[in-house]
Design a protein around this motif. Structure first.
Motif, PDB file in Angstrom:
ATOM      1  N   ALA A   1      -9.507  -5.590 -86.555  1.00 55.86           N
ATOM      2  CA  ALA A   1     -11.157  -6.891 -87.052  1.00 55.86           C
ATOM      3  C   ALA A   1     -11.276  -6.791 -86.266  1.00 55.86           C
ATOM      4  O   ALA A   1     -11.122  -7.496 -84.397  1.00 55.86           O
ATOM      5  CB  ALA A   1     -10.479  -7.877 -87.432  1.00 55.86           C
ATOM      6  N   VAL A   2     -12.726  -6.226 -86.317  1.00 56.21           N
ATOM      7  CA  VAL A   2     -13.304  -6.935 -85.351  1.00 56.21           C
ATOM      8  C   VAL A   2     -14.394  -7.564 -85.504  1.00 56.21           C
ATOM      9  O   VAL A   2     -14.973  -7.613 -86.666  1.00 56.21           O
ATOM     10  CB  VAL A   2     -14.815  -5.080 -84.626  1.00 56.21           C
ATOM     11  CG1 VAL A   2     -15.673  -5.834 -83.788  1.00 56.21           C
ATOM     12  CG2 VAL A   2     -14.113  -4.590 -83.648  1.00 56.21           C
TER      13      VAL A   2
ATOM     14  N   ARG B   1     -25.002  -8.351 -83.734  1.00 57.18           N
ATOM     15  CA  ARG B   1     -24.551  -7.998 -84.616  1.00 57.18           C
ATOM     16  C   ARG B   1     -24.910  -6.266 -84.860  1.00 57.18           C
ATOM     17  O   ARG B   1     -24.543  -4.876 -85.126  1.00 57.18           O
ATOM     18  CB  ARG B   1     -24.708  -8.463 -86.447  1.00 57.18           C
ATOM     19  CG  ARG B   1     -24.545  -7.134 -87.655  1.00 57.18           C
ATOM     20  CD  ARG B   1     -24.818  -7.485 -88.657  1.00 57.18           C
ATOM     21  NE  ARG B   1     -25.689  -6.760 -90.377  1.00 57.18           N
ATOM     22  CZ  ARG B   1     -23.923  -6.222 -90.665  1.00 57.18           C
ATOM     23  NH1 ARG B   1     -22.584  -7.117 -90.036  1.00 57.18           N
ATOM     24  NH2 ARG B   1     -24.147  -5.332 -91.671  1.00 57.18           N
TER      25      ARG B   1
ATOM     26  N   ILE C   1     -22.825  -2.246 -83.738  1.00 61.25           N
ATOM     27  CA  ILE C   1     -23.193  -1.835 -84.786  1.00 61.25           C
ATOM     28  C   ILE C   1     -23.661  -0.382 -84.722  1.00 61.25           C
ATOM     29  O   ILE C   1     -23.657   0.587 -84.905  1.00 61.25           O
ATOM     30  CB  ILE C   1     -23.948  -1.908 -86.105  1.00 61.25           C
ATOM     31  CG1 ILE C   1     -23.181  -3.293 -86.696  1.00 61.25           C
ATOM     32  CG2 ILE C   1     -24.197  -0.030 -87.250  1.00 61.25           C
ATOM     33  CD1 ILE C   1     -23.764  -3.305 -88.653  1.00 61.25           C
TER      34      ILE C   1
ATOM     35  N   PHE D   1     -21.280   0.732 -81.304  1.00 67.78           N
ATOM     36  CA  PHE D   1     -20.273   1.523 -82.687  1.00 67.78           C
ATOM     37  C   PHE D   1     -20.879   3.070 -82.749  1.00 67.78           C
ATOM     38  O   PHE D   1     -19.862   4.125 -82.511  1.00 67.78           O
ATOM     39  CB  PHE D   1     -19.865   0.844 -83.765  1.00 67.78           C
ATOM     40  CG  PHE D   1     -18.185   0.096 -83.558  1.00 67.78           C
ATOM     41  CD1 PHE D   1     -16.924   0.588 -82.693  1.00 67.78           C
ATOM     42  CD2 PHE D   1     -18.801  -1.244 -83.184  1.00 67.78           C
ATOM     43  CE1 PHE D   1     -16.400   0.417 -82.550  1.00 67.78           C
ATOM     44  CE2 PHE D   1     -17.979  -1.913 -83.002  1.00 67.78           C
ATOM     45  CZ  PHE D   1     -16.086  -2.004 -83.101  1.00 67.78           C
TER      46      PHE D   1
ATOM     47  N   PHE E   1     -19.614   4.004 -89.470  1.00 68.35           N
ATOM     48  CA  PHE E   1     -18.895   2.699 -90.786  1.00 68.35           C
ATOM     49  C   PHE E   1     -19.429   3.167 -92.393  1.00 68.35           C
ATOM     50  O   PHE E   1     -20.623   4.001 -92.691  1.00 68.35           O
ATOM     51  CB  PHE E   1     -20.360   1.593 -90.527  1.00 68.35           C
ATOM     52  CG  PHE E   1     -20.365   1.187 -88.821  1.00 68.35           C
ATOM     53  CD1 PHE E   1     -19.925  -0.450 -89.643  1.00 68.35           C
ATOM     54  CD2 PHE E   1     -20.431   1.477 -87.735  1.00 68.35           C
ATOM     55  CE1 PHE E   1     -19.567  -1.423 -88.278  1.00 68.35           C
ATOM     56  CE2 PHE E   1     -20.356   0.596 -86.610  1.00 68.35           C
ATOM     57  CZ  PHE E   1     -20.180  -0.609 -86.924  1.00 68.35           C
TER      58      PHE E   1
ATOM     59  N   LEU F   1     -14.729   2.276 -89.411  1.00 69.21           N
ATOM     60  CA  LEU F   1     -15.099   0.602 -89.607  1.00 69.21           C
ATOM     61  C   LEU F   1     -15.512   0.303 -90.918  1.00 69.21           C
ATOM     62  O   LEU F   1     -16.500   0.947 -92.098  1.00 69.21           O
ATOM     63  CB  LEU F   1     -15.691  -0.166 -89.017  1.00 69.21           C
ATOM     64  CG  LEU F   1     -15.138   0.591 -87.253  1.00 69.21           C
ATOM     65  CD1 LEU F   1     -16.566   1.738 -86.427  1.00 69.21           C
ATOM     66  CD2 LEU F   1     -15.958  -0.892 -86.513  1.00 69.21           C
TER      67      LEU F   1
ATOM     68  N   GLU G   1     -16.604  -3.352 -93.968  1.00 70.82           N
ATOM     69  CA  GLU G   1     -16.713  -4.582 -93.608  1.00 70.82           C
ATOM     70  C   GLU G   1     -15.973  -5.383 -94.430  1.00 70.82           C
ATOM     71  O   GLU G   1     -16.000  -4.846 -95.860  1.00 70.82           O
ATOM     72  CB  GLU G   1     -18.238  -5.040 -93.923  1.00 70.82           C
ATOM     73  CG  GLU G   1     -19.147  -3.941 -92.866  1.00 70.82           C
ATOM     74  CD  GLU G   1     -20.624  -4.763 -92.550  1.00 70.82           C
ATOM     75  OE1 GLU G   1     -20.477  -5.828 -92.359  1.00 70.82           O
ATOM     76  OE2 GLU G   1     -21.551  -3.989 -92.599  1.00 70.82           O
TER      77      GLU G   1
ATOM     78  N   LEU H   1     -10.527  -0.079 -89.043  1.00 70.51           N
ATOM     79  CA  LEU H   1     -10.815  -1.403 -88.587  1.00 70.51           C
ATOM     80  C   LEU H   1     -11.485  -1.779 -88.914  1.00 70.51           C
ATOM     81  O   LEU H   1     -12.323  -1.609 -89.839  1.00 70.51           O
ATOM     82  CB  LEU H   1     -11.759  -1.277 -87.092  1.00 70.51           C
ATOM     83  CG  LEU H   1     -11.116  -1.035 -85.822  1.00 70.51           C
ATOM     84  CD1 LEU H   1     -11.870  -0.481 -84.809  1.00 70.51           C
ATOM     85  CD2 LEU H   1     -10.352  -2.134 -85.160  1.00 70.51           C
TER      86      LEU H   1
ATOM     87  N   PHE I   1     -14.015  -5.015 -89.979  1.00 66.05           N
ATOM     88  CA  PHE I   1     -15.877  -5.284 -89.848  1.00 66.05           C
ATOM     89  C   PHE I   1     -16.147  -7.132 -90.505  1.00 66.05           C
ATOM     90  O   PHE I   1     -15.993  -6.692 -91.525  1.00 66.05           O
ATOM     91  CB  PHE I   1     -15.974  -4.135 -89.094  1.00 66.05           C
ATOM     92  CG  PHE I   1     -17.923  -4.680 -88.773  1.00 66.05           C
ATOM     93  CD1 PHE I   1     -17.690  -4.143 -87.085  1.00 66.05           C
ATOM     94  CD2 PHE I   1     -18.692  -5.156 -88.908  1.00 66.05           C
ATOM     95  CE1 PHE I   1     -18.983  -4.524 -86.085  1.00 66.05           C
ATOM     96  CE2 PHE I   1     -19.712  -5.314 -87.938  1.00 66.05           C
ATOM     97  CZ  PHE I   1     -20.784  -5.020 -87.052  1.00 66.05           C
ATOM     98  N   TYR I   2     -16.053  -7.683 -89.392  1.00 66.29           N
ATOM     99  CA  TYR I   2     -16.373  -9.585 -89.668  1.00 66.29           C
ATOM    100  C   TYR I   2     -18.034  -9.192 -89.124  1.00 66.29           C
ATOM    101  O   TYR I   2     -17.827  -9.400 -87.353  1.00 66.29           O
ATOM    102  CB  TYR I   2     -15.564 -10.211 -89.985  1.00 66.29           C
ATOM    103  CG  TYR I   2     -14.506 -10.127 -90.750  1.00 66.29           C
ATOM    104  CD1 TYR I   2     -14.006 -10.616 -92.143  1.00 66.29           C
ATOM    105  CD2 TYR I   2     -13.126  -9.398 -89.938  1.00 66.29           C
ATOM    106  CE1 TYR I   2     -13.253 -10.451 -92.463  1.00 66.29           C
ATOM    107  CE2 TYR I   2     -11.790  -9.180 -90.996  1.00 66.29           C
ATOM    108  CZ  TYR I   2     -11.663  -9.668 -91.936  1.00 66.29           C
ATOM    109  OH  TYR I   2     -10.947  -9.389 -92.496  1.00 66.29           O
ATOM    110  N   THR I   3     -18.602 -10.403 -89.553  1.00 60.49           N
ATOM    111  CA  THR I   3     -19.923 -10.660 -89.303  1.00 60.49           C
ATOM    112  C   THR I   3     -20.068 -12.275 -89.482  1.00 60.49           C
ATOM    113  O   THR I   3     -19.544 -12.532 -90.686  1.00 60.49           O
ATOM    114  CB  THR I   3     -21.231 -10.180 -89.611  1.00 60.49           C
ATOM    115  OG1 THR I   3     -21.408  -8.882 -89.210  1.00 60.49           O
ATOM    116  CG2 THR I   3     -22.407 -10.878 -88.957  1.00 60.49           C
TER     117      THR I   3
END
Length: 494
Positions: free
Chosen positions: A256-257, A264, A268, A271, A278, A326, A328, A347, A349-351
């Motif tokens: 996890a990223v 952010r 993105i 990546f 994404f 990725l 979210e 992966l 992906f979290y913010t």
């Protein structure tokens, strides 16, 4: 009837392998360091000579990973490991303390059982065989059925190399008829003194339940936190190098990223520039359905696959050159499938708002299947790195690729493919396992304090509060008693 016969044959084969390897280990235990060094050198040489062919065989048989990366793993498990363990003392007197007058003497554990995963079959055999022989132990491997051919071949090559250099015959064995019954038999047989388990949680738990010493490792649901001061280009590059290495089959790879709101969009875009795709919410759901079976158990068909293959299987169109998918996620747990370990090129992906929120999220992810294993942080703030050192893991990797960092390829950690998770993760060790974990240490201790007479201290260590507690003779005691009696008589007369 045929299945029943096969089970019986596998159990009998296991008993024979254990008996033969134990006999060989009894002889190996008498070898000196020069003899062991000669054997190890030949094993390393043979592993290097067969690094490519073993990698090809592993990919052909399992479908996991990439030949070039498995070749490197075979090299790392032999040559790079050898460089690290060469000066390590594992025979005879390994420590001599002249002040405390204690000599430490290494003794082998005995016969080991090595449980081999399908994700890293040949490199794990090479690694475990070399650290076993370095510490004068024999070893018998229990292969994963889906990686039987390549595991057998690696074990045969290591045994033949060892024997050619002077080791006793059958010092390294491998079950050729793998069954649950055979694995259980090897775990519990009297000849085996210790188990080194690398594999799924169920297998590791079984190893610890066998009633003998075991070194097992759990899953690694590794969070990778990109903090606001990080070199974003470098951080993304490291994560992609790690996650695409052998298509994510090493348990130390990022899962996890986590990024802060303030960076952010930069992350993105970086990546995307470097090959990350994404997914939309719908695409994420489609991929998750292909990745997992029975809840959050990995679908074997999706383990170690290229991102393009996973996308095609899920019916998603991705740009050419896509390296990682990725998706979210807004939380952790069953409703968020990408919050679990994914040994492939996907992966979560979290913010988050800030590092405080990142801390909380890292802990949740680790408790969701990676407690004790590894955490990755990308930051230019040393204080922030130390704040994350408080998290419940035993490898905190800073500004490096997590896969390569965890196994010791890009860090100063011991080169290893068995990464302990400590008691937090249900492991007997928190270390990268080396030959030093596979020896018993005998101590010769000389007397340095004279206890031939009654030398009780005149004052208690805690005498500051309790007053004097010096030893009292019988005459002194009688004088005190007589004084008390006289005092009582005088009071009675009055």
């Amino acid at each position: 009837m045929e299945t029943f016969d096969f089970d019986l044959q596998s159990v009998q084969e296991t008993r024979n392998l254990a008996r033969q390897a134990k006999e060989a280990q009894t002889q190996l235990a008498k070898f000196n360091s020069e003899q062991i060094e000669k054997i190890i050198c030949n094993m390393v040489k043979v592993a290097e000579e067969n690094a490519v062919s073993l990698a090809k065989l592993a990919v052909e048989e399992t479908g996991f990973g990439k030949v070039e990366d498995k070749t490197f793993k075979n090299h790392f498990a032999s040559t790079e490991l050898y460089k690290f363990i060469k000066p390590m003392q594992t025979v005879g007197v390994i420590s001599d303390d002249p002040v405390n007058k204690i000599k430490e003497i290494a003794e082998p554990v005995g016969l080991l059982m090595g449980i081999i995963p399908s994700t890293n079959p040949t490199s794990t055999v090479i690694y475990k065989a070399i650290i076993a022989i370095k510490s004068r132990n024999g070893i018998v491997f229990s292969p994963h059925p889906s990686a039987l051919k390549c595991t057998l071949q690696a074990a045969r090559l290591m045994n033949d190399a060892a024997v050619a250099a002077g080791a006793p015959a059958n010092i390294i064995g491998c079950i050729s008829k793998p069954t649950k019954e055979a694995t259980n038999e090897l775990m519990k047989c009297d000849e085996v003194e210790m188990i080194i388990a690398t594999g799924g949680s169920a297998m590791v738990k079984a190893a610890y339940s066998a009633g003998k010493p075991a070194l097992g490792v759990g899953p690694g649901n590794v969070p990778a936190y990109i903090e606001r001061t990080a070199d974003i280009t470098k951080a993304v590059k490291n994560i992609l190098v790690s996650k695409t290495f052998d298509n994510g089959t090493i348990c130390a790879s990022e899962q996890a990223v986590i990024v802060e709101e303030c960076i952010r969009e930069q992350v993105i875009e970086e990546f995307k520039r470097q090959g990350g795709y994404f997914m939309t919410a719908a695409e994420t759901s489609q991929v998750a359905k292909k990745l997992f079976v029975r809840g959050h158990a990995m679908n074997a068909k999706m383990v170690g696959r290229a991102a393009t293959v996973i996308a095609e299987t899920a019916g998603i169109a991705v740009p050419p050159g896509t390296k990682v998918l990725l998706g979210e996620q807004q939380g952790v747990g069953p409703e968020y499938p990408l919050s679990y370990e994914k040994l492939t090129t996907v992966l979560a992906f979290y913010t988050v708002k800030d590092w405080h929120e990142a801390c909380e999220l890292c802990i949740k992810l680790l408790k969701n299947g990676g407690i004790g294993h590894t955490l990755s942080i990308h930051t230019e703030n040393p204080e922030m790195a130390m704040r994350f050192a408080e998290k419940p893991v035993f490898r905190i990797l800073v500004n490096t690729a997590s896969t390569q960092g965890g196994v010791g390829a890009s860090t100063g950690l011991a080169p290893a493919f068995t990464l302990g998770c400590g008691t937090w993760g249900g492991s007997a060790t928190s270390d990268n396992v080396t030959p030093r974990h596979l020896i018993n240490i005998k101590r010769v201790a000389y007397g340095i304090k004279d206890f031939t007479e009654n030398t009780a201290p005149s004052h208690s260590v805690c005498g500051a509060q309790g007053g004097s507690t010096g030893a009292i003779s019988e005459d002194q005691l009688m004088n005190v008693v007589n004084e008390v009696i006289s005092l009582l008589k005088r009071r009675g007369d009055n």
